[in-house]
Write a protein that holds these residues in place. Structure first.
Motif, PDB file in Angstrom:
ATOM      1  N   GLY A 163      70.085  80.527  -9.843  1.00 55.41           N
ATOM      2  CA  GLY A 163      69.394  79.197  -8.821  1.00 55.41           C
ATOM      3  C   GLY A 163      70.384  78.300  -8.497  1.00 55.41           C
ATOM      4  N   ALA A 164      69.855  77.356  -7.828  1.00 58.22           N
ATOM      5  CA  ALA A 164      70.539  76.366  -7.256  1.00 58.22           C
ATOM      6  C   ALA A 164      70.012  74.971  -7.304  1.00 58.22           C
ATOM      7  CB  ALA A 164      71.221  76.776  -5.797  1.00 58.22           C
ATOM      8  N   GLY A 165      68.859  74.691  -7.867  1.00 59.42           N
ATOM      9  CA  GLY A 165      67.975  73.514  -7.963  1.00 59.42           C
ATOM     10  C   GLY A 165      68.099  72.487  -8.992  1.00 59.42           C
ATOM     11  N   GLY A 166      67.122  71.747  -8.879  1.00 62.60           N
ATOM     12  CA  GLY A 166      66.936  70.798 -10.131  1.00 62.60           C
ATOM     13  C   GLY A 166      66.472  71.502 -11.394  1.00 62.60           C
ATOM     14  N   ARG A 167      65.617  72.549 -11.354  1.00 63.39           N
ATOM     15  CA  ARG A 167      65.183  73.592 -12.330  1.00 63.39           C
ATOM     16  C   ARG A 167      66.222  74.087 -13.179  1.00 63.39           C
ATOM     17  NH1 ARG A 167      61.396  76.956 -10.232  1.00 63.39           N
ATOM     18  NH2 ARG A 167      63.235  77.427  -8.955  1.00 63.39           N
ATOM     19  N   GLU A 168      67.308  74.623 -12.128  1.00 63.94           N
ATOM     20  CA  GLU A 168      68.461  75.198 -12.794  1.00 63.94           C
ATOM     21  C   GLU A 168      69.322  74.328 -13.636  1.00 63.94           C
ATOM     22  OE1 GLU A 168      66.120  77.830 -10.913  1.00 63.94           O
ATOM     23  OE2 GLU A 168      67.376  76.184  -9.745  1.00 63.94           O
ATOM     24  N   HIS A 169      69.527  72.890 -12.846  1.00 67.44           N
ATOM     25  CA  HIS A 169      70.302  71.850 -13.330  1.00 67.44           C
ATOM     26  C   HIS A 169      69.852  71.692 -14.799  1.00 67.44           C
ATOM     27  CE1 HIS A 169      72.787  68.038 -12.641  1.00 67.44           C
ATOM     28  NE2 HIS A 169      72.929  68.590 -13.680  1.00 67.44           N
ATOM     29  N   ALA A 170      68.321  71.292 -14.730  1.00 66.84           N
ATOM     30  CA  ALA A 170      67.769  70.964 -16.340  1.00 66.84           C
ATOM     31  C   ALA A 170      68.027  72.012 -17.297  1.00 66.84           C
ATOM     32  CB  ALA A 170      66.294  70.733 -15.928  1.00 66.84           C
ATOM     33  N   ILE A 171      67.918  73.327 -16.723  1.00 73.51           N
ATOM     34  CA  ILE A 171      68.027  74.541 -17.728  1.00 73.51           C
ATOM     35  C   ILE A 171      69.514  74.323 -18.381  1.00 73.51           C
ATOM     36  CG2 ILE A 171      68.251  76.947 -18.101  1.00 73.51           C
ATOM     37  CD1 ILE A 171      66.002  77.120 -16.199  1.00 73.51           C
ATOM     38  N   LEU A 172      70.599  74.284 -17.502  1.00 76.75           N
ATOM     39  CA  LEU A 172      71.816  74.058 -17.945  1.00 76.75           C
ATOM     40  C   LEU A 172      72.222  72.844 -18.945  1.00 76.75           C
ATOM     41  CD1 LEU A 172      73.542  75.582 -14.576  1.00 76.75           C
ATOM     42  CD2 LEU A 172      73.897  76.491 -16.857  1.00 76.75           C
ATOM     43  N   TRP A 173      71.754  71.858 -18.250  1.00 78.64           N
ATOM     44  CA  TRP A 173      71.816  70.566 -19.065  1.00 78.64           C
ATOM     45  C   TRP A 173      71.323  70.715 -20.427  1.00 78.64           C
ATOM     46  CZ3 TRP A 173      68.106  67.301 -21.419  1.00 78.64           C
ATOM     47  CH2 TRP A 173      68.323  66.003 -21.592  1.00 78.64           C
ATOM     48  N   LYS A 174      70.055  71.640 -20.700  1.00 75.10           N
ATOM     49  CA  LYS A 174      69.740  71.838 -22.185  1.00 75.10           C
ATOM     50  C   LYS A 174      70.605  72.748 -22.626  1.00 75.10           C
ATOM     51  CE  LYS A 174      67.279  70.827 -25.405  1.00 75.10           C
ATOM     52  NZ  LYS A 174      67.337  69.345 -26.049  1.00 75.10           N
ATOM     53  N   LEU A 175      71.034  73.842 -22.097  1.00 74.68           N
ATOM     54  CA  LEU A 175      71.850  74.775 -22.753  1.00 74.68           C
ATOM     55  C   LEU A 175      73.261  74.157 -23.133  1.00 74.68           C
ATOM     56  CD1 LEU A 175      71.032  77.947 -20.366  1.00 74.68           C
ATOM     57  CD2 LEU A 175      70.546  77.710 -22.818  1.00 74.68           C
ATOM     58  N   ALA A 176      73.689  73.325 -22.476  1.00 75.53           N
ATOM     59  CA  ALA A 176      74.880  72.671 -22.654  1.00 75.53           C
ATOM     60  C   ALA A 176      75.008  71.760 -24.104  1.00 75.53           C
ATOM     61  CB  ALA A 176      75.475  71.647 -21.363  1.00 75.53           C
ATOM     62  N   GLN A 177      73.782  71.546 -24.411  1.00 72.50           N
ATOM     63  CA  GLN A 177      73.774  70.949 -25.770  1.00 72.50           C
ATOM     64  C   GLN A 177      73.561  71.881 -26.980  1.00 72.50           C
ATOM     65  OE1 GLN A 177      70.205  68.195 -25.336  1.00 72.50           O
ATOM     66  NE2 GLN A 177      70.947  67.735 -23.186  1.00 72.50           N
ATOM     67  N   SER A 178      73.784  72.850 -26.695  1.00 68.77           N
ATOM     68  CA  SER A 178      73.517  74.007 -27.889  1.00 68.77           C
ATOM     69  C   SER A 178      74.593  73.912 -28.757  1.00 68.77           C
ATOM     70  CB  SER A 178      73.422  75.430 -27.211  1.00 68.77           C
ATOM     71  OG  SER A 178      73.447  76.485 -28.259  1.00 68.77           O
ATOM     72  N   PRO A 179      74.464  73.945 -30.195  1.00 67.21           N
ATOM     73  CA  PRO A 179      75.599  73.921 -30.802  1.00 67.21           C
ATOM     74  C   PRO A 179      76.254  75.203 -30.930  1.00 67.21           C
ATOM     75  CG  PRO A 179      73.287  74.131 -32.126  1.00 67.21           C
ATOM     76  CD  PRO A 179      73.138  73.863 -30.681  1.00 67.21           C
ATOM     77  N   GLN A 180      75.700  76.329 -30.268  1.00 69.14           N
ATOM     78  CA  GLN A 180      76.471  77.388 -30.137  1.00 69.14           C
ATOM     79  C   GLN A 180      77.470  77.362 -28.964  1.00 69.14           C
ATOM     80  OE1 GLN A 180      73.809  80.954 -30.388  1.00 69.14           O
ATOM     81  NE2 GLN A 180      72.238  79.410 -30.320  1.00 69.14           N
ATOM     82  N   GLN A 181      77.460  76.487 -28.199  1.00 72.32           N
ATOM     83  CA  GLN A 181      78.556  76.177 -27.068  1.00 72.32           C
ATOM     84  C   GLN A 181      78.713  77.245 -26.177  1.00 72.32           C
ATOM     85  OE1 GLN A 181      81.941  75.009 -29.891  1.00 72.32           O
ATOM     86  NE2 GLN A 181      81.410  72.878 -28.873  1.00 72.32           N
ATOM     87  N   PRO A 182      77.544  77.900 -25.779  1.00 63.52           N
ATOM     88  CA  PRO A 182      77.808  78.962 -24.851  1.00 63.52           C
ATOM     89  C   PRO A 182      78.722  78.459 -23.544  1.00 63.52           C
ATOM     90  CG  PRO A 182      75.897  78.043 -24.468  1.00 63.52           C
ATOM     91  CD  PRO A 182      76.383  77.297 -25.422  1.00 63.52           C
ATOM     92  N   LYS A 183      79.367  79.476 -23.144  1.00 56.94           N
ATOM     93  CA  LYS A 183      80.217  79.395 -21.843  1.00 56.94           C
ATOM     94  C   LYS A 183      78.971  79.637 -20.594  1.00 56.94           C
ATOM     95  CE  LYS A 183      84.223  80.720 -19.116  1.00 56.94           C
ATOM     96  NZ  LYS A 183      83.761  79.502 -18.457  1.00 56.94           N
ATOM     97  N   LEU A 184      78.886  78.777 -19.718  1.00 58.40           N
ATOM     98  CA  LEU A 184      77.766  78.591 -18.672  1.00 58.40           C
ATOM     99  C   LEU A 184      78.280  78.930 -17.367  1.00 58.40           C
ATOM    100  CD1 LEU A 184      75.751  75.344 -20.033  1.00 58.40           C
ATOM    101  CD2 LEU A 184      75.364  77.981 -20.655  1.00 58.40           C
ATOM    102  N   TYR A 185      77.543  79.843 -16.852  1.00 62.44           N
ATOM    103  CA  TYR A 185      77.795  80.030 -15.170  1.00 62.44           C
ATOM    104  C   TYR A 185      76.347  79.881 -14.685  1.00 62.44           C
ATOM    105  CZ  TYR A 185      81.837  82.819 -17.102  1.00 62.44           C
ATOM    106  OH  TYR A 185      82.918  83.324 -17.830  1.00 62.44           O
ATOM    107  N   CYS A 186      76.603  79.621 -13.354  1.00 55.34           N
ATOM    108  CA  CYS A 186      75.255  79.259 -12.484  1.00 55.34           C
ATOM    109  C   CYS A 186      75.582  79.963 -10.994  1.00 55.34           C
ATOM    110  CB  CYS A 186      75.006  77.901 -12.219  1.00 55.34           C
ATOM    111  SG  CYS A 186      73.330  77.471 -11.580  1.00 55.34           S
TER     112      CYS A 186
END
Length: 419
Positions: free
Chosen positions: A7-30
């Motif tokens: 995705g490319a919108g505000g929803r996806e930004h919010a999802i990534l914002w939350k995933l970036a806070q995971s203690p598992q420290q995932p490597k994120l792609y969008c």
């Protein structure tokens, strides 16, 4: 763990914002991402509906989980394709995503299960639709059956407006193939609200409610948009009412889809209207709402990565969702003229002005040599947080004052209904 968000919108930004806070420290792609998501995820230049290319990328890069943001790829069968290739993916298969892709299909599911919703008729013939409208009278609601980016709903207060809406949708093809069929509904009155739920098979975990503001202007005036702002919590949704929504609406639909051989996995979005007869369904979506996600996920204290994995693995019943007591208010900054013609390319200032009480989610933005510019109708979702809704609203509008662009338009009454 490697996670790809499509995705490319505000929803996806919010999802990534939350995933970036995971203690598992995932490597994120969008894929494809936007200038806001690039702060936390590697952008992948693949379109959201290029199903094969996205699956190829996930396979090649060893992506452990793909999360589908928007509705179009779901209805293009992206989850089916990923599953066939043995790739872990969060979202419903195409047959279940029809709950959003066809309003007539959603109505038929509700009819079979006795789910409270507006009386309706669905039509592929324009003359038959006109006859039904004249028989029912106004006010009345005309909906394009298929996907129309949140704009395919017209509330007609007179018969003339209703017939003009039918002409626009069915004769002038204002929404393309989405208008080959229309659903005509009775007009319901009451406050609207959104209840999203994580669903895995027949396990349901409700999220905190939100209230969206669809009309473009203050006081719920003007044309419908994709959403001009949201807030959460929603005081009119009491715990008792929330339990009623789950019992009489969400559970029967989830059970019905499973019984029909299309079990649901992902987020089920229920758009409600709170009538004097109780809550009734306006619409279902097959994914996180936008801009509801920008307030709901900012209140989630659980690890979102754990939640996604539990849905995909079928262990959602073991997952506890913990929600913050704080409030959140999101104000959408739109390009002047939206949802009609609007211009692009205006430089945005103040994007780095978010503080501990706010977040700025990119929706329609683009990186250029001149800086980050507007590139869509809904440009930013500016979210404020507070101990209660009044404080969250104050923080949101204080943040709005620090960011902007030429011709910016936004509603100044987001959350006023609750206050």
């Amino acid at each position: 763990m490697k996670v790809l968000v499509v995705g490319a919108g505000g929803r996806e930004h919010a999802i990534l914002w939350k995933l970036a806070q995971s203690p598992q420290q995932p490597k994120l792609y969008c894929a494809p991402g936007n200038p806001g998501t690039e702060a936390m995820a590697t952008s992948v230049p693949i379109g959201t509906e290029d199903v094969v290319a996205l699956a190829d990328f996930a396979e090649r890069e060893g992506i452990d989980l793909t999360v589908i943001g928007p509705e179009a790829p779901l209805l293009a069968g992206i989850v089916d394709h990923f599953a066939e290739r043995g790739l872990r993916v969060f979202g419903p298969r195409r047959a279940a995503a029809l709950i959003e892709g066809s309003k007539a299909f959603a109505k038929s599911v509700m009819s079979k299960r006795g789910v409270p919703t507006a009386r309706y008729g669905d039509f592929t013939d324009a003359e038959a639709a006109r006859a039904y409208v004249r028989e029912q009278g106004a006010p009345i609601v005309i909906k394009a059956d298929g996907l129309a980016a949140g704009k395919g709903v017209i509330v007609a207060m007179t018969l003339e407006e209703a017939e003009a809406a039918l002409d626009m949708i069915m004769s002038e093809n204002a929404f393309g193939d989405a208008g080959n069929k229309v659903v005509v509904e009775e007009f319901l009155t009451g406050q609207e609200a959104t209840v999203m739920a994580f669903v895995s098979g027949q396990t349901i975990k409700l999220m905190v409610p939100a209230q969206d503001h669809k009309p473009a202007y203050d006081g719920d005036k003007g044309p419908n948009t994709g959403g001009m702002g949201t807030y959460s919590p929603v005081p009119v949704i009491t715990p008792e009412l929330l339990a009623e929504v789950e019992r009489t609406i969400i559970a029967p639909v989830v059970e019905g889809l499973a019984a029909d051989g299309t079990p649901y996995q992902g987020v089920l979005y229920t758009g409600l209207i709170l009538t004097t007869e109780g809550p009734k369904v306006i619409e279902f979506n097959a994914r996180f709402g936008d801009p509801e996600t920008q307030v709901v996920l900012t209140r989630l204290e659980s690890d979102l990565l754990d939640v996604f994995n539990s849905v995909v693995d079928g262990t959602l019943e073991q997952q506890e969702l913990v929600w913050s007591n704080r409030a959140a208010v999101c104000v959408v900054l739109a390009a002047g003229g939206y949802p009609a013609d609007y211009r692009k390319g205006d430089v945005i200032h103040g994007l780095d002005s978010a503080d501990a009480h706010s977040a700025i989610f990119h929706a329609g933005t683009k990186q250029t040599e001149a800086g980050i510019v507007t590139n869509g109708g809904r440009v930013l979702g500016v979210t404020g947080f507070g101990a209660d809704l009044r404080e969250a609203q104050q923080q949101a509008y204080a943040a709005v004052e620090r960011v902007g662009f030429a011709g910016v338009h936004y509603r100044r009454d987001i959350a006023d209904k609750a206050l």
